[in-house]
Scaffold this motif. Sequence first.
Motif, short mmCIF file in Angstrom:
data_model
loop_
_atom_site.label_atom_id
_atom_site.label_comp_id
_atom_site.label_asym_id
_atom_site.label_seq_id
_atom_site.Cartn_x
_atom_site.Cartn_y
_atom_site.Cartn_z
N ALA A 159 0.78 -0.79 0.04
CA ALA A 159 -0.06 0.05 -0.16
C ALA A 159 1.02 1.42 0.04
O ALA A 159 0.41 2.27 -0.88
N ALA A 160 2.18 1.46 0.63
CA ALA A 160 2.75 2.28 0.38
C ALA A 160 3.37 2.23 -0.31
O ALA A 160 3.92 3.64 -1.23
N ARG A 161 3.76 2.00 -1.15
CA ARG A 161 4.65 2.23 -2.62
C ARG A 161 3.61 2.60 -3.53
O ARG A 161 3.83 2.91 -4.58
N GLU A 162 2.23 1.69 -3.66
CA GLU A 162 1.05 2.21 -4.48
C GLU A 162 1.01 3.91 -4.32
O GLU A 162 1.00 4.20 -4.66
N LEU A 163 1.61 4.34 -2.50
CA LEU A 163 0.65 5.58 -2.60
C LEU A 163 1.93 6.41 -3.17
O LEU A 163 1.40 7.65 -4.25
N ALA A 164 2.77 5.74 -2.96
CA ALA A 164 4.41 6.37 -3.24
C ALA A 164 4.21 6.65 -4.62
O ALA A 164 4.69 8.01 -5.61
N ALA A 165 4.15 5.64 -5.65
CA ALA A 165 3.97 5.45 -6.87
C ALA A 165 2.63 7.28 -7.30
O ALA A 165 3.18 7.72 -9.04
N LEU A 166 2.26 6.56 -7.02
CA LEU A 166 1.14 8.22 -7.32
C LEU A 166 2.05 9.34 -7.15
O LEU A 166 1.39 10.59 -8.14
N THR A 167 2.68 9.38 -5.83
CA THR A 167 3.49 10.34 -5.85
C THR A 167 4.08 10.83 -6.64
O THR A 167 4.36 11.85 -7.06
N TYR B 73 7.28 4.25 2.16
CA TYR B 73 6.41 5.59 1.18
C TYR B 73 8.18 6.43 1.71
O TYR B 73 8.47 7.21 0.21
N ARG B 74 8.61 6.65 2.14
CA ARG B 74 9.61 7.88 2.40
C ARG B 74 10.78 7.29 1.20
O ARG B 74 11.26 7.65 0.75
N ARG B 75 10.93 6.06 1.54
CA ARG B 75 12.26 5.41 0.56
C ARG B 75 12.21 4.61 -0.73
O ARG B 75 12.68 5.10 -1.30
N CYS B 76 10.62 4.83 -0.76
CA CYS B 76 10.43 4.87 -2.49
C CYS B 76 10.29 6.41 -2.85
O CYS B 76 10.63 6.95 -4.30
N LEU B 77 10.03 7.23 -2.66
CA LEU B 77 9.96 8.26 -2.64
C LEU B 77 11.66 8.28 -3.36
O LEU B 77 12.17 9.30 -3.94
N ARG C 138 19.53 15.06 -4.22
CA ARG C 138 18.66 14.91 -2.75
C ARG C 138 18.00 13.95 -2.59
O ARG C 138 17.47 13.76 -2.86
N ARG C 139 17.96 14.64 -1.34
CA ARG C 139 16.41 13.67 -0.71
C ARG C 139 15.43 13.85 -0.21
O ARG C 139 15.55 15.31 0.36
N THR C 140 14.91 13.13 -0.45
CA THR C 140 13.06 14.11 0.04
C THR C 140 12.42 13.45 1.28
O THR C 140 12.56 12.43 1.38
N ASP C 141 12.23 14.71 2.25
CA ASP C 141 11.81 14.16 3.74
C ASP C 141 10.56 14.04 3.44
O ASP C 141 9.61 14.65 2.59
N VAL C 142 9.80 13.95 4.63
CA VAL C 142 8.45 13.71 4.39
C VAL C 142 7.52 14.44 5.81
O VAL C 142 8.01 13.73 6.68
#
Length: 321
Positions: free
Chosen positions: A237-245, A277-281, A292-296
């Motif tokens: 579920a987290a990977r799918e939401l990250a894919a949408l992001t 989710y963070r890892r996928c971003l 660069r890294r993206t924080d959430v």
Amino acid sequence: MRYVIGIDGGGTKTEAVIMNLSGEIAGSFEVGATNPNAVSYDVARDNLYRLLDCCFNDAGMAAADCLAVSLGLSGVDRAEEREKIAASLREYGDRHGCSCDILIHNDAEIALMAALGHARGIIAISGTGAIVFGVAPDGMRYRTGGWGHILGDQGSGYDIGLSVLQAVMRSYDGVCPETALTGLVLEKHGFSSPEQLRTYIYQPHIQKANIAEYAHLCIRAAETMQDAAARQIVEKAARELAALTNALRGKHPYFADAPVAATGSIFKHSELFRDTYRRCLNEWNEQRRLGRRTDVAISERKPAHGAALLALQAAAQAGER
């Protein structure tokens, strides 16, 4: 005292925040669902009326002193849907001596305002439903996901809850290994066998929110019991939401480095979900060699607070005219 009201309406509950013109919270109230896709329009309208009754009566606020009511309602996106709700609220206002401005926003827009304090950036929401919403500096709005439980609610509590039920039945059939989810689901209902789920789950009154309730069992099994099936469901579920992001991040140059905020019960309660989710971003960043890294930023304020801030902003602009 003059004030504004911010309202966050969803498929499970609806919250209101009363805010004075200095930005201080003067009260908050909660009623049932106001998503007309989860309940009927009449029920949604009546719950909004009940919520305003609380603000005007229980909080002792004079209706005539309210300058604006700002709403973010899930399931209310089209212009005709917004106008129908606005017309009902104007009718309520006429009966109660309130001529305030009625502002109806996307529910993600108020969450973005609550999380970041301004209306630019990206917000990912994972509660009963899920959506990713972004606003660029030029004012253009973008969204991915949030198409409802039939067309696509990936990364949501409903998505996780449905996967829980299916995992229990697949385990019962012997297709998949045993899972702690079975015991948790049976305990929740006092059932002796997964077969009893069929009678329960296909009852006419079972709604999307009822399915989403199983998400918390999944989070418990994944993070406390280290159940493999539960962990797979949460991570998926987290990977799918990250894919949408990440899809949204590709829609405008600003979004590649824009702040990303997150809110909703799944983000709040699941460390595994947040970390995945963070890892996928950041994998997306690495693939594009952004360097660069993206924080959430997990929002500390409720979306209703963001709705109140938007109402306060509108009241200030109206005062300047």
